[in-house]
Design a protein around this motif. Structure first.
Motif, PDB file in Angstrom:
ATOM      1  N   SER A   1       0.792  -1.217   0.000  1.00  0.00           N
ATOM      2  CA  SER A   1       0.000   0.000   0.000  1.00  0.00           C
ATOM      3  C   SER A   1       0.834   1.281   0.000  1.00  0.00           C
ATOM      4  CB  SER A   1      -0.948   0.018   1.201  1.00  0.00           C
ATOM      5  OG  SER A   1      -0.230   0.042   2.418  1.00  0.00           O
ATOM      6  N   VAL A   2       2.133   1.177   0.264  1.00  0.00           N
ATOM      7  CA  VAL A   2       2.967   2.372   0.345  1.00  0.00           C
ATOM      8  C   VAL A   2       4.035   2.427  -0.732  1.00  0.00           C
ATOM      9  CG1 VAL A   2       2.579   2.435   2.834  1.00  0.00           C
ATOM     10  CG2 VAL A   2       4.716   1.474   1.940  1.00  0.00           C
ATOM     11  N   LYS A   3       4.153   1.396  -1.541  1.00  0.00           N
ATOM     12  CA  LYS A   3       5.169   1.375  -2.586  1.00  0.00           C
ATOM     13  C   LYS A   3       4.989   2.546  -3.545  1.00  0.00           C
ATOM     14  CE  LYS A   3       6.093  -3.595  -2.639  1.00  0.00           C
ATOM     15  NZ  LYS A   3       5.986  -4.852  -3.407  1.00  0.00           N
ATOM     16  N   GLY A   4       6.090   3.203  -3.839  1.00  0.00           N
ATOM     17  CA  GLY A   4       6.061   4.349  -4.729  1.00  0.00           C
ATOM     18  C   GLY A   4       5.792   5.662  -4.034  1.00  0.00           C
ATOM     19  N   ARG A   5       5.373   5.624  -2.776  1.00  0.00           N
ATOM     20  CA  ARG A   5       5.083   6.839  -2.024  1.00  0.00           C
ATOM     21  C   ARG A   5       6.011   7.038  -0.831  1.00  0.00           C
ATOM     22  NH1 ARG A   5       0.424   7.281   0.607  1.00  0.00           N
ATOM     23  NH2 ARG A   5       0.127   5.022   0.850  1.00  0.00           N
ATOM     24  N   PHE A   6       6.416   5.941  -0.200  1.00  0.00           N
ATOM     25  CA  PHE A   6       7.266   6.003   0.991  1.00  0.00           C
ATOM     26  C   PHE A   6       8.662   5.505   0.656  1.00  0.00           C
ATOM     27  CE2 PHE A   6       3.736   5.404   4.435  1.00  0.00           C
ATOM     28  CZ  PHE A   6       3.015   6.442   3.876  1.00  0.00           C
ATOM     29  N   THR A   7       9.653   6.049   1.344  1.00  0.00           N
ATOM     30  CA  THR A   7      11.028   5.620   1.177  1.00  0.00           C
ATOM     31  C   THR A   7      11.690   5.468   2.537  1.00  0.00           C
ATOM     32  OG1 THR A   7      11.221   6.796  -0.946  1.00  0.00           O
ATOM     33  CG2 THR A   7      13.264   6.106   0.126  1.00  0.00           C
ATOM     34  N   ILE A   8      12.299   4.310   2.768  1.00  0.00           N
ATOM     35  CA  ILE A   8      13.011   4.076   4.011  1.00  0.00           C
ATOM     36  C   ILE A   8      14.513   4.223   3.763  1.00  0.00           C
ATOM     37  CG2 ILE A   8      13.167   1.559   3.703  1.00  0.00           C
ATOM     38  CD1 ILE A   8      12.726   1.326   6.770  1.00  0.00           C
ATOM     39  N   SER A   9      15.204   4.770   4.732  1.00  0.00           N
ATOM     40  CA  SER A   9      16.651   4.908   4.651  1.00  0.00           C
ATOM     41  C   SER A   9      17.233   4.754   6.046  1.00  0.00           C
ATOM     42  CB  SER A   9      17.053   6.249   4.037  1.00  0.00           C
ATOM     43  OG  SER A   9      16.577   7.331   4.810  1.00  0.00           O
ATOM     44  N   ARG A  10      18.532   4.612   6.104  1.00  0.00           N
ATOM     45  CA  ARG A  10      19.153   4.400   7.411  1.00  0.00           C
ATOM     46  C   ARG A  10      20.558   4.970   7.465  1.00  0.00           C
ATOM     47  NH1 ARG A  10      22.402   2.830   4.408  1.00  0.00           N
ATOM     48  NH2 ARG A  10      23.236   0.716   4.080  1.00  0.00           N
ATOM     49  N   ASP A  11      21.004   5.227   8.660  1.00  0.00           N
ATOM     50  CA  ASP A  11      22.373   5.616   8.935  1.00  0.00           C
ATOM     51  C   ASP A  11      22.887   4.604   9.951  1.00  0.00           C
ATOM     52  OD1 ASP A  11      24.780   6.696   9.861  1.00  0.00           O
ATOM     53  OD2 ASP A  11      24.074   8.754   9.649  1.00  0.00           O
TER      54      ASP A  11
END
Length: 116
Positions: free
Chosen positions: A62-72
């Motif tokens: 439901s969130v593909k293409g709208r949300f982006t996860i990233s990390r440090d």
């Protein structure tokens, strides 16, 4: 002891954006993965996004293409950029840390409300 500090939740209009962050601190030897899950009233908690220490990420449909996860990885911090928000995205968003060996930590949750 381990502490997860979440921030970035709030009220936003449909079509708007928010950025969530979660920083883990304390006695964590290493982290296998970090992620975001959400739970709306009357529904099961569901995966939003999950990212492994090597950078591979998974997203809920439901969130593909709208949300982006990233990390440090150096900061033990995970982020969630949420764009084109819809009313159905309204939920409590929880940060999850999967640590080594075999430890699982959850944040207290941050409320995201999408409404006009």
């Amino acid at each position: 002891q381990v502490q997860l500090v979440e921030s970035g939740g709030g009220l936003v209009q449909p079509g708007g954006s928010l950025r969530l962050s979660c920083a883990a601190s304390g006695s964590i030897f290493s982290i296998h993965a970090m992620g975001w899950y959400r739970q709306a009233p009357g529904k099961q908690r569901e995966l939003v996004a999950r990212i492994f220490s090597g950078g591979i990420a998974n997203y809920g449909d439901s969130v593909k293409g709208r949300f982006t996860i990233s990390r440090d990885n150096a900061k033990n911090t995970v982020y969630l950029q949420m764009n084109s928000l819809k009313p159905e995205d309204t939920a409590v968003y929880y940060c999850r840390v999967e640590a080594v060996p075999y430890k699982d930590y959850w944040g207290k949750g941050t409320l995201v409300t999408v409404s006009s």
